[in-house]
Design a protein around this motif. Structure first.
Motif, PDB file in Angstrom:
ATOM      1  N   SER A 126       0.845  -1.196   0.000  1.00 20.89           N
ATOM      2  CA  SER A 126       0.000   0.000   0.000  1.00 20.89           C
ATOM      3  C   SER A 126       0.879   1.243   0.000  1.00 20.89           C
ATOM      4  N   LEU A 127       0.275   2.385  -0.350  1.00 27.19           N
ATOM      5  CA  LEU A 127       1.011   3.651  -0.317  1.00 27.19           C
ATOM      6  C   LEU A 127       1.605   3.896   1.066  1.00 27.19           C
ATOM      7  N   LYS A 128       0.831   3.549   2.097  1.00 30.93           N
ATOM      8  CA  LYS A 128       1.278   3.762   3.471  1.00 30.93           C
ATOM      9  C   LYS A 128       2.525   2.934   3.771  1.00 30.93           C
ATOM     10  N   ASP A 129       2.496   1.642   3.413  1.00 31.65           N
ATOM     11  CA  ASP A 129       3.630   0.761   3.711  1.00 31.65           C
ATOM     12  C   ASP A 129       4.867   1.123   2.891  1.00 31.65           C
ATOM     13  N   VAL A 130       4.655   1.510   1.629  1.00 35.62           N
ATOM     14  CA  VAL A 130       5.795   1.927   0.793  1.00 35.62           C
ATOM     15  C   VAL A 130       6.475   3.128   1.420  1.00 35.62           C
ATOM     16  N   ALA A 131       5.656   4.102   1.888  1.00 36.56           N
ATOM     17  CA  ALA A 131       6.204   5.326   2.479  1.00 36.56           C
ATOM     18  C   ALA A 131       6.944   5.025   3.775  1.00 36.56           C
ATOM     19  N   LEU A 132       6.359   4.180   4.636  1.00 35.46           N
ATOM     20  CA  LEU A 132       6.996   3.868   5.916  1.00 35.46           C
ATOM     21  C   LEU A 132       8.316   3.133   5.737  1.00 35.46           C
ATOM     22  N   ASP A 133       8.415   2.319   4.701  1.00 31.37           N
ATOM     23  CA  ASP A 133       9.622   1.506   4.491  1.00 31.37           C
ATOM     24  C   ASP A 133      10.733   2.268   3.770  1.00 31.37           C
ATOM     25  N   LYS A 134      10.420   3.447   3.212  1.00 34.36           N
ATOM     26  CA  LYS A 134      11.432   4.180   2.450  1.00 34.36           C
ATOM     27  C   LYS A 134      12.551   4.665   3.363  1.00 34.36           C
ATOM     28  N   LEU A 135      13.767   4.615   2.813  1.00 35.58           N
ATOM     29  CA  LEU A 135      14.917   5.153   3.523  1.00 35.58           C
ATOM     30  C   LEU A 135      14.880   6.668   3.471  1.00 35.58           C
ATOM     31  N   ALA A 143      19.018  12.963  -5.497  1.00 33.21           N
ATOM     32  CA  ALA A 143      17.583  13.033  -5.778  1.00 33.21           C
ATOM     33  C   ALA A 143      16.922  11.792  -5.193  1.00 33.21           C
ATOM     34  N   PRO A 144      15.622  11.879  -4.960  1.00 35.89           N
ATOM     35  CA  PRO A 144      14.921  10.700  -4.419  1.00 35.89           C
ATOM     36  C   PRO A 144      14.984   9.536  -5.395  1.00 35.89           C
ATOM     37  N   ALA A 145      14.892   8.306  -4.816  1.00 31.05           N
ATOM     38  CA  ALA A 145      14.878   7.101  -5.645  1.00 31.05           C
ATOM     39  C   ALA A 145      13.599   6.335  -5.367  1.00 31.05           C
ATOM     40  N   THR A 150      13.002  -4.804  -5.391  1.00 37.35           N
ATOM     41  CA  THR A 150      14.139  -5.246  -4.574  1.00 37.35           C
ATOM     42  C   THR A 150      14.700  -4.153  -3.686  1.00 37.35           C
ATOM     43  N   SER A 151      14.220  -2.922  -3.824  1.00 34.52           N
ATOM     44  CA  SER A 151      14.754  -1.807  -3.043  1.00 34.52           C
ATOM     45  C   SER A 151      13.598  -0.963  -2.489  1.00 34.52           C
ATOM     46  N   PRO A 152      13.734  -0.485  -1.210  1.00 28.39           N
ATOM     47  CA  PRO A 152      12.659   0.341  -0.644  1.00 28.39           C
ATOM     48  C   PRO A 152      12.643   1.763  -1.159  1.00 28.39           C
ATOM     49  N   GLY A 153      13.719   2.174  -1.893  1.00 23.25           N
ATOM     50  CA  GLY A 153      13.795   3.549  -2.349  1.00 23.25           C
ATOM     51  C   GLY A 153      14.227   4.471  -1.220  1.00 23.25           C
ATOM     52  N   HIS A 154      14.449   5.754  -1.546  1.00 25.00           N
ATOM     53  CA  HIS A 154      14.826   6.714  -0.499  1.00 25.00           C
ATOM     54  C   HIS A 154      14.316   8.092  -0.877  1.00 25.00           C
ATOM     55  N   LEU A 155      14.448   9.042   0.083  1.00 22.75           N
ATOM     56  CA  LEU A 155      13.880  10.376  -0.094  1.00 22.75           C
ATOM     57  C   LEU A 155      14.884  11.389  -0.612  1.00 22.75           C
ATOM     58  N   THR A 187      14.777   4.817   8.206  1.00 20.66           N
ATOM     59  CA  THR A 187      13.570   4.865   7.371  1.00 20.66           C
ATOM     60  C   THR A 187      12.610   5.941   7.878  1.00 20.66           C
ATOM     61  N   VAL A 188      11.572   6.159   7.077  1.00 22.16           N
ATOM     62  CA  VAL A 188      10.510   7.079   7.495  1.00 22.16           C
ATOM     63  C   VAL A 188       9.861   6.580   8.792  1.00 22.16           C
ATOM     64  N   ARG A 189       9.754   5.264   8.919  1.00 22.88           N
ATOM     65  CA  ARG A 189       9.184   4.684  10.140  1.00 22.88           C
ATOM     66  C   ARG A 189       9.998   5.112  11.375  1.00 22.88           C
TER      67      ARG A 189
END
Length: 446
Positions: A126-135, A143-145, A150-155, A187-189
């Motif tokens: 979900s959008l919520k879980d993707v956001a919480l897991d982002k680095l 720039a953000p990824a 395979t990767s949580p992405g980052h801000l 992470t955002v979490r």
């Protein structure tokens, strides 16, 4: 005139008849009065002991009225406590209704979306879980990824040059500042958890993938976030004030840095809470009214009056009594402030969640005080009722004891009278026989 000379047999029988008649008179008097001792002449010890016992029994019986009034006074106060307890519970219900309306009164600010639909599709989250897991960032990031399978992405925060983060929260007169190290795994979490440690606000990511900061009360909330390369302890209000970009946290465009990303909210007035103020204050006033009406026979233990219940007939130091000092029960004395719509010392601001929490604690304390007072009254009531029963029983014992000393036994006296009647008849027969014997002798000379 010559005296009549009676023979010895006639005289003895006549004397016996006189004694029997006298005894019959005594027993008949006992049966008529129900007493075997009617005066000190009959039995001085029993007579005066009986009088003393009856006097004490009478005095104790007279005290029963005072004890009964005292019991009713305590019960009136106890009923008053029960009623006040119900009013306080109603006040608690009113507070709960106001707290249920809290959500719309909490200042909240949401940043931009930290995740998008493409990321949810590739990660199956979900959008919520993707956001919480982002680095938060990565070394050398420019720039953000986006998140991938395979990767949580980052801000997009460069964690090489920005090794630490800090935030500042001000709610009303309370301020909380904290800093923490940024790593390649932050992470955002983690950010959400750090903010929530403040206890002043609640941070969360909503279903839209947006970071939200919500005040726990309706007071003004200010929030700022920043990153830098100083040690965590060194990143304080100065760096949070606007020297570092926080675009990665995605607050609105105007929030290009911490200095302008501060949430500033004015107090919000809820119509629901405003309507509950009158209800709360009316219930509060009823506490004072109920306490004033909890009197009995002019004594009110809920208005600070003193009650004395006398348990024995003695005076001075030998007198046994129960003294109960009443308490003045008012809403103020119970620690229940009046409710208003604004912030003012000594009052409950119904528009402020923290004030409502304090009011809940105050009402809980009020119930504890009422429970303690009810327990004290219950204990005193138990003592008074026990002494009432004891006094009744003691008075009965004294009366019974006095009666045992002077009252006649009808069965015994009846049997004695019957025996005397028989004796009288036999004596009359004996007298007649003695008289006939004397006449028989005289006939010898006729």
């Amino acid at each position: 005139m010559a005296n009549t000379i009676l023979s010895n047999g006639v005289r003895n029988n006549l004397l016996t008849l006189q004694q029997t008649t006298a005894q019959q008179g005594v027993i008949q008097n006992r049966l008529a009065t129900g007493r075997k001792v009617n005066s000190a002449i009959d039995n001085p010890v029993n007579y005066f002991t009986s009088v003393s016992l009856n006097d004490r029994s009478s005095q104790l019986t007279n005290l029963l009225d005072g004890i009964s009034n005292g019991i009713q006074t305590i019960q009136a106060a106890s009923k008053g406590i029960d009623g006040i307890t119900k009013l306080v519970q109603s006040l608690q219900s009113t507070i709960k209704q106001a707290q249920a309306d809290a959500a719309q009164n909490r200042p909240t600010k949401a940043g931009g979306a930290l995740a998008n639909a493409a990321e949810t599709a590739v990660t199956s989250k979900s959008l919520k879980d993707v956001a919480l897991d982002k680095l938060i960032g990565a070394p050398g990031a420019a720039a953000p990824a986006a998140a991938t399978a395979t990767s949580p992405g980052h801000l997009g925060i460069n964690t090489t040059t920005n090794t630490n983060a800090a935030f500042s929260i001000t709610v009303g007169s309370d301020t909380y500042e904290a800093s923490f190290a940024l790593t390649a795994t932050t992470t955002v979490r983690d950010i959400v958890n750090e903010i929530n440690k403040s206890g002043l606000v609640t941070a969360f990511v909503d279903e839209k993938g947006q970071l939200n900061v919500k005040g726990k009360g309706s007071q003004t909330v200010e929030f700022g976030f920043g990153v830098g390369n100083a040690g965590p302890a060194a990143i304080t209000a100065a760096q949070v004030a606007g020297t570092n970009s926080n675009t990665a946290i995605n607050f609105a465009a105007a929030d290009a840095d911490v200095g302008t990303s501060t949430i500033t909210s004015s107090n919000i007035t809820s119509a629901v809470r405003s309507n509950l103020i009158d209800q709360f204050n009316d219930l509060r006033d009823k506490i004072d009214d109920l306490a004033k009406d909890s009197s009995y026979n002019g004594i009110n233990l809920l208005s600070g009056d003193r009650l004395s219940i006398v348990f024995n007939e003695k005076t001075g130091r030998n007198q046994t009594r129960l003294d109960i000092q009443g308490s003045t029960i008012t809403a103020d004395n119970l620690g229940i402030p009046r409710a208003i719509n604004t912030q003012l010392a000594g009052f409950i601001n119904f528009q402020n969640d923290m004030d409502l929490e304090k009011a809940t604690a105050a009402l809980t304390g009020s119930l504890s005080s009422l429970k303690s007072l009810a327990s004290t009254l219950g204990s005193n009531l138990s003592v008074a009722q026990t002494r009432q029963d004891f006094t009744k029983e003691l008075a009965n014992v004294l009366t019974t004891g006095a009666g045992n000393l002077v009252l006649a036994d009808p069965n015994e006296e009846g049997a004695s009278l019957l025996a005397l009647n028989t004796r009288q008849q036999l004596s009359q027969t004996a007298l007649s026989l003695a008289n006939q014997a004397d006449q028989g002798v005289l006939r010898l000379f006729g």
